[in-house]
Design a protein around this motif. Sequence first.
Motif, mmCIF file in Angstrom:
data_model
loop_
_atom_site.group_PDB
_atom_site.id
_atom_site.type_symbol
_atom_site.label_atom_id
_atom_site.label_comp_id
_atom_site.label_asym_id
_atom_site.label_seq_id
_atom_site.Cartn_x
_atom_site.Cartn_y
_atom_site.Cartn_z
ATOM 1 N N ALA A 213 0.833 -1.209 0.000
ATOM 2 C CA ALA A 213 0.000 0.000 0.000
ATOM 3 C C ALA A 213 0.864 1.254 0.000
ATOM 4 N N ALA A 214 1.955 1.234 0.766
ATOM 5 C CA ALA A 214 2.857 2.395 0.799
ATOM 6 C C ALA A 214 3.519 2.604 -0.559
ATOM 7 N N ALA A 215 3.932 1.524 -1.212
ATOM 8 C CA ALA A 215 4.545 1.640 -2.541
ATOM 9 C C ALA A 215 3.543 2.181 -3.555
ATOM 10 N N GLU A 216 2.312 1.707 -3.484
ATOM 11 C CA GLU A 216 1.274 2.184 -4.401
ATOM 12 C C GLU A 216 1.026 3.679 -4.210
ATOM 13 N N ARG A 217 0.953 4.105 -2.948
ATOM 14 C CA ARG A 217 0.738 5.538 -2.674
ATOM 15 C C ARG A 217 1.907 6.371 -3.195
ATOM 16 N N ASP A 218 3.136 5.899 -2.951
ATOM 17 C CA ASP A 218 4.304 6.657 -3.405
ATOM 18 C C ASP A 218 4.346 6.776 -4.928
ATOM 19 N N ALA A 219 3.977 5.708 -5.626
ATOM 20 C CA ALA A 219 3.950 5.764 -7.090
ATOM 21 C C ALA A 219 2.921 6.779 -7.568
ATOM 22 N N VAL A 220 1.764 6.781 -6.953
ATOM 23 C CA VAL A 220 0.720 7.749 -7.319
ATOM 24 C C VAL A 220 1.207 9.168 -7.050
ATOM 25 N N ASP A 221 1.884 9.384 -5.907
ATOM 26 C CA ASP A 221 2.419 10.719 -5.603
ATOM 27 C C ASP A 221 3.406 11.164 -6.678
ATOM 28 N N ARG A 222 4.286 10.267 -7.092
ATOM 29 C CA ARG A 222 5.303 10.631 -8.086
ATOM 30 C C ARG A 222 4.674 10.914 -9.449
ATOM 31 N N LEU A 223 3.729 10.071 -9.835
ATOM 32 C CA LEU A 223 3.080 10.283 -11.128
ATOM 33 C C LEU A 223 2.232 11.555 -11.113
ATOM 34 N N THR A 224 1.626 11.855 -9.979
ATOM 35 C CA THR A 224 0.861 13.103 -9.859
ATOM 36 C C THR A 224 1.793 14.300 -9.977
ATOM 37 N N ALA A 225 2.958 14.227 -9.323
ATOM 38 C CA ALA A 225 3.933 15.320 -9.429
ATOM 39 C C ALA A 225 4.425 15.477 -10.861
ATOM 40 N N ALA A 226 4.624 14.356 -11.559
ATOM 41 C CA ALA A 226 5.051 14.423 -12.961
ATOM 42 C C ALA A 226 3.984 15.093 -13.816
ATOM 43 N N PHE A 227 2.726 14.782 -13.550
ATOM 44 C CA PHE A 227 1.615 15.368 -14.296
ATOM 45 C C PHE A 227 1.530 16.884 -14.064
ATOM 46 N N LEU A 228 1.867 17.320 -12.833
ATOM 47 C CA LEU A 228 1.728 18.735 -12.479
ATOM 48 C C LEU A 228 3.003 19.543 -12.722
ATOM 49 N N LYS A 229 4.080 18.871 -13.084
ATOM 50 C CA LYS A 229 5.372 19.547 -13.204
ATOM 51 C C LYS A 229 5.318 20.729 -14.166
ATOM 52 N N ASP A 230 4.603 20.578 -15.255
ATOM 53 C CA ASP A 230 4.524 21.649 -16.255
ATOM 54 C C ASP A 230 3.510 22.721 -15.876
ATOM 55 N N ARG A 231 2.891 22.582 -14.693
ATOM 56 C CA ARG A 231 1.875 23.557 -14.282
ATOM 57 C C ARG A 231 2.319 24.340 -13.048
ATOM 58 N N VAL A 232 3.623 24.311 -12.780
ATOM 59 C CA VAL A 232 4.155 25.113 -11.675
ATOM 60 C C VAL A 232 3.831 26.582 -11.929
ATOM 61 N N GLY A 233 3.355 27.269 -10.914
ATOM 62 C CA GLY A 233 2.939 28.664 -11.045
ATOM 63 C C GLY A 233 1.443 28.832 -11.173
ATOM 64 N N GLU A 234 0.732 27.750 -11.513
ATOM 65 C CA GLU A 234 -0.722 27.826 -11.631
ATOM 66 C C GLU A 234 -1.385 27.771 -10.256
ATOM 67 N N THR A 235 -2.623 28.224 -10.230
ATOM 68 C CA THR A 235 -3.396 28.264 -8.987
ATOM 69 C C THR A 235 -4.450 27.163 -9.001
ATOM 70 N N PHE A 236 -4.599 26.488 -7.859
ATOM 71 C CA PHE A 236 -5.535 25.383 -7.735
ATOM 72 C C PHE A 236 -6.383 25.554 -6.477
ATOM 73 N N GLU A 237 -7.588 25.028 -6.553
ATOM 74 C CA GLU A 237 -8.404 24.963 -5.336
ATOM 75 C C GLU A 237 -8.032 23.701 -4.581
ATOM 76 N N GLY A 238 -8.030 23.782 -3.269
ATOM 77 C CA GLY A 238 -7.696 22.622 -2.459
ATOM 78 C C GLY A 238 -8.347 22.694 -1.100
#
Length: 765
Positions: free
Chosen positions: A611-636
């Motif tokens: 479960a920890a490995a699965e979560r870490d992979a999702v975190d990394r892939l999410t960061a890769a997806f957002l890498k080109d959107r640094v500077g953008e604003t998001f709701e959270g």
Amino acid sequence: MSADRPFPTKEEILTYLREAPTPVGKREIARAFAIKGADRQRLKSVLKELKAQGALETPERRKVAAPGALPEVAVLTVVGLDEDGETLARPVTWESDAPPPTIYLAPDKHSRSALGEGDRALCRLTRIDAGHYEARIIRRLGGAPKRVLGIVELAGEGLRVKPTDKRTKKDYVLRKADAKGAEPGELVLCEPKPHHARVGAPEVSVLEIFGSLDNQRALSLIAIHEHGLPTEFSDAAVEEAETAGPVSLGRREDLRALPLVTIDGADARDFDDAVFAEPDDDPKNPGGWHILVAIADVAHYVRPDGPLDREARNRGNSAYFPDRVVPMLPEALSNGWCSLKPKEERGCLACHFWIDAEGRMKRYRFLRGLMRSAARLTYEQVQAAMDGAPDELAGPLREPVIAPLYGAFRALVTAREARGTLDLDVPERRIVMDESGTVVRIEPRRRLDSHRLIEEFMVAANVAAASELESRQRPCMYRVHDVPDEAKVAALREILATLDLKLAKGQVIRAASFGRILEMAAGQPYAQMVSELILRSQSQAIYSPSNIGHFGLALVRYAHFTSPIRRYADLLVHRSLIDALGLGDDGLTKTEVSRFEEIAQHISTTERRAAAAERDAVDRLTAAFLKDRVGETFEGRVNGVTRFGLFVTLSESGGDGLVPVSSLTPADFYQHDERAHALVGRRWGRSYRLGETVLARLVEADPLTGGLILNLIDSDDDSGEGAGDTGLRHRAPSRKAGGLGKAPPKAKARAKGGKASGKKPKARR
């Protein structure tokens, strides 16, 4: 001592020691009280007396502290998270009978998961107040790594390897002779070279090159390696799987005439369960249902203590990633003879059970059979068919096969609601990747009635398996879920009270108690936050040969029976049923029974590891997806409040990011209010609370670590110029109804009609 500065009393010295953030030496005490000359010897005598009286201790050489104080530097073990999501630790050595002080471990810059439960680290400690410490990691402890996964980088005229493990703080030297042609930017698996010198960085040699990190498929490999998931099967296990063949009817019951169907995700490759339902024709059971759940007969192929069994037991379970699976069994079995493919004969271990109109179990019967799946259906196909839009495959099956399944499902839901189970609304995200291995979108995972249908059928079969073994007094690998810890429930009760949600004291806590809270919170802005707080208060479900029931499902007994392809616990339950019912000679052995407790602990650990490995992979892939959107604003939404900052979950992608406390505005000293789950500015009274909706600017996205760094955005000013504009404009209500804290300078300027908007900031509730 001077006449105007008398020698301190013992109580004054003890007060100083109690308030000191770390143990102090005699020289520091002398400096604090301006003790000079001959009085230094007097101070030494006083400290000796206090130590003899037990009023102070020496937690480290030549330093003293109040009793129970911790040394300035100590080895700590991570013990888990508190209800705020803050990492807690305790000293490795603690000899007192009293409980150790609470230690909050400062998170890594990029992730709260830098250290996991059970990990050890050398830390620098600072006392916050009586009984509470803050710890910062100096270095993670553990032997030198046998393998290093990292990224090749340029370092002057040479190369270095930056480890992907976010817990490793040092880089390795990579000499060209050891690089095997690896280029900067490539992911490599390395072996550390002998390193005995006290100076100079350690060196590595490359074992394998995985290619550029631009290929996002490499990110799952990083998580798999970091968590030590086995990826290669032994030659003996592969050979055993590849030489397997079909089962014959023999003594098995013939189920091939029944229209059993598999219902799985569209991207599923292994199908280990098939279902069938029909109205019960017993006149004594009006409105009742006959259900059949057939499970792949993995025990026929995986014999106790054979090569396949040893591999499966070592892995404990399969692990699932957006772009790959690390299976418990080789593909020849998991996607072959143990997969219930349509129109192909397969061996199965099946459970007939009969329920009444209210979903209550009346009786059940287990058997070993030979089946042939009528169709491989997806959740979406089945739901569309029931909603009146069947496709060519599901259309002919709607009335004779699918409609009865939903009829039985509705009865089982009635029973579930009567039990009062814990149903938490925790949203899931699905990462979608294209053929090149690039994340193209992250979307909410749809939750359909067809999903719930299969879940209810599987739960009923699991209960029947546990009941059968218990009634025959045979070993069972139970799936147990203990009642929540009283301290966590008390903390949750306090938080809920601030939302006018009452969790009564003095009553026996049941899953239904939390269910009523969720009902009251439904439709409110804080509904999801309440779900997550209740989830954090729960115990961890584990495997055990001793039964204590399943709190969340409100069941007296429960076991896992329905997924032996991907869970070793289910395989053990299959073997025990085979032995108990005389269904073959491949049942549970005495050796396995003698090791049940050990196996239970092992597979509970491997489950958490996956479960920890699965979560870490999702975190990394999410960061890769957002890498080109640094500077953008998001709701959270704020999903964690710690003394070091805020953790915010982004609504669009589900990514979790850290908002460092140093970036909050206005500039202030922010105190952590544990009871209110808030950071509150001491001077201006500005607060940031758990569950609060915020706007955040993405400052950094690091696919290598999976870390996101965020700054909060001024809701009244979108210019975002400078760190001073990163705070969310929000006044903190005082403890008195309707009270507000002081307005910071910028808010006052607005009120006077300055450059900023004159609108009054809205208080978030």
